[in-house]
Design a protein around this motif. Sequence first.
Motif, mmCIF file in Angstrom:
data_model
loop_
_atom_site.group_PDB
_atom_site.id
_atom_site.type_symbol
_atom_site.label_atom_id
_atom_site.label_comp_id
_atom_site.label_asym_id
_atom_site.label_seq_id
_atom_site.Cartn_x
_atom_site.Cartn_y
_atom_site.Cartn_z
ATOM 1 N N SER A 5 69.893 30.544 50.256
ATOM 2 C CA SER A 5 69.249 30.067 49.046
ATOM 3 C C SER A 5 67.809 29.696 49.355
ATOM 4 O O SER A 5 67.535 29.077 50.391
ATOM 5 N N VAL A 6 66.890 30.071 48.468
ATOM 6 C CA VAL A 6 65.485 29.687 48.593
ATOM 7 C C VAL A 6 65.049 29.080 47.267
ATOM 8 O O VAL A 6 65.333 29.625 46.201
ATOM 9 N N VAL A 7 64.361 27.955 47.338
ATOM 10 C CA VAL A 7 63.809 27.268 46.173
ATOM 11 C C VAL A 7 62.294 27.213 46.326
ATOM 12 O O VAL A 7 61.778 26.868 47.392
ATOM 13 N N VAL A 8 61.613 27.565 45.254
ATOM 14 C CA VAL A 8 60.155 27.535 45.207
ATOM 15 C C VAL A 8 59.754 26.554 44.115
ATOM 16 O O VAL A 8 60.232 26.654 42.984
ATOM 17 N N ARG A 9 58.892 25.612 44.458
ATOM 18 C CA ARG A 9 58.323 24.710 43.457
ATOM 19 C C ARG A 9 56.824 24.923 43.448
ATOM 20 O O ARG A 9 56.209 25.089 44.504
ATOM 21 N N GLY A 10 56.249 24.933 42.249
ATOM 22 C CA GLY A 10 54.815 25.152 42.166
ATOM 23 C C GLY A 10 54.330 25.187 40.746
ATOM 24 O O GLY A 10 54.931 24.581 39.854
ATOM 25 N N SER A 11 53.255 25.931 40.535
ATOM 26 C CA SER A 11 52.683 26.026 39.198
ATOM 27 C C SER A 11 52.602 27.492 38.782
ATOM 28 O O SER A 11 52.401 28.373 39.619
ATOM 29 N N ALA A 12 52.775 27.711 37.483
ATOM 30 C CA ALA A 12 52.719 29.055 36.923
ATOM 31 C C ALA A 12 51.512 29.158 36.006
ATOM 32 O O ALA A 12 51.131 28.184 35.353
ATOM 33 N N ARG A 13 50.941 30.345 35.988
ATOM 34 C CA ARG A 13 49.803 30.566 35.089
ATOM 35 C C ARG A 13 49.824 31.991 34.583
ATOM 36 O O ARG A 13 50.190 32.921 35.296
ATOM 37 N N LEU A 14 49.443 32.135 33.342
ATOM 38 C CA LEU A 14 49.307 33.440 32.726
ATOM 39 C C LEU A 14 48.056 34.094 33.296
ATOM 40 O O LEU A 14 46.974 33.504 33.271
ATOM 41 N N LEU A 15 48.204 35.308 33.844
ATOM 42 C CA LEU A 15 47.039 35.994 34.396
ATOM 43 C C LEU A 15 46.222 36.608 33.277
ATOM 44 O O LEU A 15 46.774 37.191 32.329
ATOM 45 N N GLY A 16 44.916 36.493 33.393
ATOM 46 C CA GLY A 16 44.014 37.120 32.440
ATOM 47 C C GLY A 16 43.980 38.628 32.652
ATOM 48 O O GLY A 16 44.488 39.150 33.654
ATOM 49 N N GLU A 17 43.370 39.324 31.718
ATOM 50 C CA GLU A 17 43.291 40.785 31.808
ATOM 51 C C GLU A 17 42.644 41.248 33.098
ATOM 52 O O GLU A 17 43.015 42.283 33.640
ATOM 53 N N ASP A 18 41.679 40.479 33.607
ATOM 54 C CA ASP A 18 40.987 40.867 34.830
ATOM 55 C C ASP A 18 41.868 40.759 36.081
ATOM 56 O O ASP A 18 41.537 41.331 37.110
ATOM 57 N N GLU A 19 43.004 40.059 35.994
ATOM 58 C CA GLU A 19 43.906 39.905 37.141
ATOM 59 C C GLU A 19 45.278 40.556 36.937
ATOM 60 O O GLU A 19 46.006 40.761 37.893
ATOM 61 N N ALA A 20 45.629 40.869 35.708
ATOM 62 C CA ALA A 20 46.968 41.377 35.401
ATOM 63 C C ALA A 20 47.276 42.694 36.108
ATOM 64 O O ALA A 20 48.446 43.014 36.332
ATOM 65 N N HIS A 21 46.250 43.430 36.497
ATOM 66 C CA HIS A 21 46.461 44.692 37.212
ATOM 67 C C HIS A 21 47.213 44.499 38.525
ATOM 68 O O HIS A 21 47.800 45.452 39.050
ATOM 69 N N ARG A 22 47.249 43.284 39.052
ATOM 70 C CA ARG A 22 47.984 43.009 40.305
ATOM 71 C C ARG A 22 49.449 43.402 40.190
ATOM 72 O O ARG A 22 50.080 43.776 41.171
ATOM 73 N N ALA A 23 50.014 43.337 38.987
ATOM 74 C CA ALA A 23 51.422 43.682 38.782
ATOM 75 C C ALA A 23 51.672 45.172 39.007
ATOM 76 O O ALA A 23 52.815 45.568 39.258
ATOM 77 N N GLU A 24 50.656 45.991 38.951
ATOM 78 C CA GLU A 24 50.828 47.433 39.148
ATOM 79 C C GLU A 24 50.986 47.794 40.620
ATOM 80 O O GLU A 24 51.470 48.874 40.938
ATOM 81 N N SER A 25 50.588 46.901 41.522
ATOM 82 C CA SER A 25 50.671 47.211 42.959
ATOM 83 C C SER A 25 51.934 46.649 43.615
ATOM 84 O O SER A 25 52.085 46.751 44.831
ATOM 85 N N VAL A 26 52.821 46.060 42.823
ATOM 86 C CA VAL A 26 54.101 45.551 43.338
ATOM 87 C C VAL A 26 55.228 46.140 42.487
ATOM 88 O O VAL A 26 54.988 46.575 41.361
#
Length: 152
Positions: free
Chosen positions: A90-111
């Motif tokens: 089991s792995v637990v991650v705690r942190g903060s989430a943020r909506l990526l702007g259009e200038d950063e959303a392209h990161r999802a295409e490389s994963v």
Amino acid sequence: MANPDGSHAGEAGTETVLSDDECWQFLREQEFGRLAFHLADEVHLTPINYAVDGRSLLFRTAPGSKLLGIVMNADVAFEIDHFSETSVRSVVVRGSARLLGEDEAHRAESVPLRSWVGQEKYNIVELVPSVVSGRRFGLNRPWFHQVPGHAD
């Protein structure tokens, strides 16, 4: 000795703390988990598929309560696990989430991050961890040995 899932749990009843690298390796191997987020004065828990991008997690979401909750309160927790007859990780991650702007959303295409359902989800959210922790447990489940025809 390795378990069928490739983990090394050790003896039944033992607990092992996973290193930071082991936690991230496990996160990279999986693609489904549960996200806990705040919405107004409630805590919500929802399943998501995700991908690791460096040392953060990315996921897609459509407009709705999950996106609204993250925009209103970035504080989140995320959990993945895997179990077999002999062990649990089991792995637990705690942190903060943020909506990526259009200038950063392209990161999802490389994963490897695609919607699991037919609905297109254009909003990309990044979960930036502040704490990552993991455990591996050896299981003692004697009732498996009491079931006729159950193989060890």
